[in-house]
Scaffold this motif. Structure first.
Motif, short mmCIF file in Angstrom:
data_model
loop_
_atom_site.label_atom_id
_atom_site.label_comp_id
_atom_site.label_asym_id
_atom_site.label_seq_id
_atom_site.Cartn_x
_atom_site.Cartn_y
_atom_site.Cartn_z
N GLN A 121 0.82 -1.21 0.00
CA GLN A 121 0.00 0.00 0.00
C GLN A 121 0.85 1.27 0.00
N ARG A 122 2.03 1.17 0.65
CA ARG A 122 2.90 2.35 0.71
C ARG A 122 4.04 2.22 -0.28
N PRO A 123 4.54 3.35 -0.81
CA PRO A 123 5.67 3.26 -1.75
C PRO A 123 6.91 2.68 -1.04
N LEU A 124 7.76 2.01 -1.79
CA LEU A 124 8.96 1.40 -1.21
C LEU A 124 9.96 2.48 -0.79
N THR A 125 10.59 2.28 0.36
CA THR A 125 11.67 3.17 0.77
C THR A 125 12.94 2.74 0.02
N PRO A 126 13.98 3.60 -0.01
CA PRO A 126 15.24 3.20 -0.68
C PRO A 126 15.80 1.91 -0.08
N GLN A 184 14.11 -0.56 1.34
CA GLN A 184 13.30 -1.70 0.88
C GLN A 184 13.62 -2.03 -0.58
N LEU A 185 13.86 -0.97 -1.36
CA LEU A 185 14.22 -1.20 -2.78
C LEU A 185 15.50 -2.03 -2.89
N SER A 186 16.45 -1.78 -1.96
CA SER A 186 17.71 -2.52 -2.03
C SER A 186 17.47 -4.01 -1.78
N GLY A 187 16.36 -4.34 -1.11
CA GLY A 187 16.00 -5.75 -0.93
C GLY A 187 15.66 -6.42 -2.25
N LEU A 188 15.09 -5.64 -3.15
CA LEU A 188 14.71 -6.20 -4.44
C LEU A 188 15.91 -6.38 -5.35
N THR A 189 16.98 -5.64 -5.06
CA THR A 189 18.15 -5.74 -5.95
C THR A 189 19.25 -6.61 -5.35
N GLY A 190 19.00 -7.28 -4.21
CA GLY A 190 19.99 -8.25 -3.75
C GLY A 190 20.27 -8.28 -2.26
N ASP A 191 19.88 -7.26 -1.49
CA ASP A 191 20.17 -7.26 -0.05
C ASP A 191 19.10 -8.11 0.66
N ASP A 192 19.49 -9.33 1.06
CA ASP A 192 18.52 -10.27 1.64
C ASP A 192 17.96 -9.80 2.99
N VAL A 193 18.79 -9.11 3.79
CA VAL A 193 18.28 -8.64 5.09
C VAL A 193 17.23 -7.55 4.87
N ALA A 194 17.50 -6.65 3.91
CA ALA A 194 16.51 -5.61 3.58
C ALA A 194 15.24 -6.25 3.04
N LEU A 196 14.09 -9.20 3.86
CA LEU A 196 13.39 -9.78 5.02
C LEU A 196 12.57 -8.69 5.72
N SER A 197 13.16 -7.54 5.84
CA SER A 197 12.46 -6.43 6.46
C SER A 197 11.24 -6.02 5.62
N LEU A 198 11.41 -6.05 4.30
CA LEU A 198 10.29 -5.76 3.39
C LEU A 198 9.19 -6.82 3.53
N GLY A 199 9.61 -8.08 3.65
CA GLY A 199 8.65 -9.16 3.85
C GLY A 199 7.84 -8.95 5.11
N LEU A 200 8.53 -8.50 6.16
CA LEU A 200 7.84 -8.24 7.42
C LEU A 200 6.78 -7.15 7.23
N HIS A 201 7.13 -6.08 6.51
CA HIS A 201 6.17 -4.99 6.27
C HIS A 201 4.95 -5.50 5.51
N TRP A 202 5.19 -6.36 4.55
CA TRP A 202 4.08 -6.91 3.76
C TRP A 202 3.17 -7.76 4.66
N LEU A 203 3.77 -8.58 5.51
CA LEU A 203 2.96 -9.42 6.40
C LEU A 203 2.16 -8.57 7.38
N MET A 204 2.77 -7.49 7.88
CA MET A 204 2.03 -6.61 8.81
C MET A 204 0.82 -6.02 8.10
N GLN A 205 0.99 -5.69 6.82
CA GLN A 205 -0.13 -5.17 6.02
C GLN A 205 -1.20 -6.24 5.81
N GLU A 206 -0.76 -7.43 5.42
CA GLU A 206 -1.72 -8.49 5.10
C GLU A 206 -2.42 -9.06 6.34
N PHE A 207 -1.69 -9.13 7.46
CA PHE A 207 -2.25 -9.76 8.67
C PHE A 207 -3.03 -8.75 9.52
#
Ligand code: SF4
Ligand code: SF4
Length: 246
Positions: free
Chosen positions: A213-218, A220-230, A232-243
């Protein structure tokens, strides 16, 4: 768990507690603790192990993990596979020790110390620690005294604790603590996807099959380009939204 109902071999301690212990290939019990155990993996354990083995998260889960869930528990648990060798040995244990030592799971690193964490109102984590004295472990006979905090630092636990604690807002959400949240089947799948099957989660995000629902932060974007810890943090945000709609 309160001190009154801790198992006999567990001693509640603080980080400045001094204890005598060392583990090395010379101990008579070497690798005894790598057998007959239920080893529940955290998302960060999986991240480190799949990277160590140069596998995708999906392949790692398929080859090395048993995912268990039943009606009694809230979320699925990812157990590391034990092999059928008559001793239920960890799939990674060898004569020479742990085959994935540099990226071994957090609970293996911390042993014989166990750690629990709870989120406090300020957002930081309060930890509770136990020392586990099991009969098979001869490491307590070694002449090496240290504080618990130094031991955990030596074992590289700082990064593990930091990343594991990112998940506390989800795992200890007020709706979970008030027992008013029960995940649907779809939400159970989302939980595994976003926290454990990171490479697949990244693919789904990039393909636009997951909407935030919210735009990605820089970050979170780095998670999409290869930073696995970022990621994971993005995944957490998505779950908080969905749950929880947050
Ligand atoms: S991952 Fe390594 S340290 Fe942990 S139980 Fe398996 S062999 Fe032992
Ligand atoms: S049982 Fe204790 S001393 Fe022996 S290998 Fe395991 S942690 Fe080390």
């Amino acid at each position: 768990m309160t001190p009154a109902n801790l198992p006999e071999e567990f001693q509640q301690i603080t980080a400045d507690h001094q204890f005598v212990f060392a583990c090395h290939p010379g101990v008579s019990c070497f690798t005894e603790c790598c057998r007959e155990l239920d080893l529940a993996l955290t998302p960060y354990d999986v991240l480190r192990l799949k990277r160590h083995l140069q596998l995708s998260s999906s392949k790692f889960l398929e080859q090395y993990v048993i995912i268990e869930w039943d009606e009694q528990q809230l979320f699925p648990i990812c157990y590391l596979t034990m092999i059928d060798d008559g001793r239920a040995s960890c799939i990674f244990v060898q004569e020479t020790g742990c085959a994935v030592y540099a990226d071994r799971p957090g609970s293996c690193r911390a042993y014989p110390v166990g750690r629990g964490a709870s989120k406090n109102d300020g957002g930081s984590a309060t930890e509770s620690l136990v020392l586990i004295r099991e009969l098979h472990c001869r490491g307590f006979e070694e002449a090496n005294e240290q504080t618990v905090s130094n031991y955990l630092l030596d074992q590289g636990m700082e990064q593990y604790n930091r990343v594991n604690d990112i998940l506390l807002p989800l795992l200890q959400h007020p709706r979970i603590q008030q027992q008013v949240f029960k995940p649907s089947r779809q939400q159970l799948d989302q939980y595994i996807l976003a926290l454990y099957d990171l490479d697949q989660f990244r693919r789904e995000m990039i393909a636009g099959r997951i909407a935030l629902q919210r735009p990605l932060t820089p970050q979170q974007l780095s998670g999409l380009t290869g930073d696995d810890v970022a990621l994971l943090s993005l995944g957490l945000h998505w779950l908080m939204q969905e749950f929880f709609g947050e």
